[in-house]
Design an enzyme around this catalytic site. Structure first.
Site, short mmCIF file in Angstrom:
data_model
loop_
_atom_site.label_atom_id
_atom_site.label_comp_id
_atom_site.label_asym_id
_atom_site.label_seq_id
_atom_site.Cartn_x
_atom_site.Cartn_y
_atom_site.Cartn_z
CB SER A 114 -1.60 16.41 34.26
OG SER A 114 -0.58 16.60 33.31
CE LYS A 151 0.08 20.16 33.76
NZ LYS A 151 1.20 19.18 33.61
#
Lengths: 191, 191
Positions: A114, A151
């Site tokens: 991701s 993230k």
DNA sequence: TTGCGCGGCGAACGATCGTTCGCTAGCATA
DNA sequence: TATGCTAGCGAACGATCGTTCGCCGCGCAA
């Protein structure tokens, strides 16, 4: 074609293999000295230069600069490739470069893709400085639903959200957002 | 509140501080033994368990499992983040993990984004082992037209070519191809 | 209850350690 | 040419090393 014996290099190689420094006589054998006295002088030189140190009880140990690596430039003179190495800019110790606060620093293995557009591939090690706050734009390790996730921390209408760096993933807008730490570096091994 | 003396742990701490293992008498002092014989037996146990080894000349050195750390997954127990921290703790492990042959290892700064799909961003440091040969599939530092370049080494109709990992770049088919070294790792700092 | 394995003690021993000292050879400077 | 500095040699020395051996005390299983 240098005839520089590169004693330090050979000591570093030995250390890389064994994680221990040999005795003076072994150093002698290793480097081609036949007298321990020569070794003693060499050690003196290396110590003065910061490559070796002694523990409180006078045991030989690697010094600050022992783990430094030279950084090569990109210029290549006259097609002679070894010139790349001559274009050395400076020496860097990878650890000290990446880890500024050892006691607060942890390594976390990257799972999933991701964050691939930020250059974080699955299996990469992220160097994480533990703390509970972070700034917008930082790459963070956050705790969401009892799972840790890496993230980019972003803001959306005054609220913090977690942005993947991969268009295939959605932005996370968790109700509860706990910062575990900030990613200050990463590294990976090939093969 | 375990009364386990955790001898191994204290040895690891010492090693983390000094990068060297102490003599038997120092170990004794460190761990609270008053007899070197006890140390010898302890060392025997740790050796049998794989935590310590000896060099060919019977010098004590860390064994395979000496650098082991519990490998934490991405699970976080009960929202208590410190579980993640049980991962690798050792700052120096990074260097030792990446550099196998110090005397032949150089750092090269990545220029351009031609290897971006391999996770090599501009500014990243590539850990390069110098040598003149490489295998198909290796990421190499090659010398083309007096400039060094980082690409994936591939084969095309029996000839070696240099493949960028970025669709925007063409495959290089240089007449002369000289290998400067093989990229064995890379790292980057954030911020 | 006895026996036994295990962890640790203490002393002695030969081996190896790192230091020291005086020496030689090469090289650069004066 | 003379002078010094640096790198290495070789031998000797006391200090420290790791090994060995016999011993003790504890816990556990028979």
């Amino acid at each position: 074609m240098s005839d520089d014996p590169d004693y330090l290099g050979r000591l570093r190689d030995y250390y890389a293999r064994h994680r221990v420094l040999p005795s003076y006589s072994r150093i002698g054998g290793l480097l081609g000295f036949s007298s321990k006295a020569s070794v003693a002088k060499l050690v003196g030189r290396l110590q003065a230069a910061g490559y070796l140190e002694f523990t409180a009880d006078r045991r030989l140990k690697p010094g600050r600069r022992f783990f430094e690596r030279s950084v090569a430039g990109s210029k290549v003179a006259a097609g002679f490739p070894s010139a790349v190495a001559d274009d050395l800019q400076d020496d860097v110790a990878i650890d000290q470069d990446l880890v500024r606060h050892p006691s607060r620093t942890v390594l976390v293995t990257v799972k999933g893709d991701s964050m691939i557009d930020a250059g974080l591939l699955p299996g990469d090690r992220a160097v994480v400085e533990r703390r509970h706050t972070a700034a917008e734009g930082d790459i963070v390790v956050a705790i969401v639903d009892n799972e840790s996730t890496i993230k980019r921390l972003a803001k959306e209408r005054g609220r913090f959200v977690l942005k993947p760096e991969n268009k295939a993933y959605p932005i996370l807008r968790p109700k509860e957002l706990e910062i575990f730490g900030v990613v200050v570096g990463s590294y990976r091994k090939y093969r």
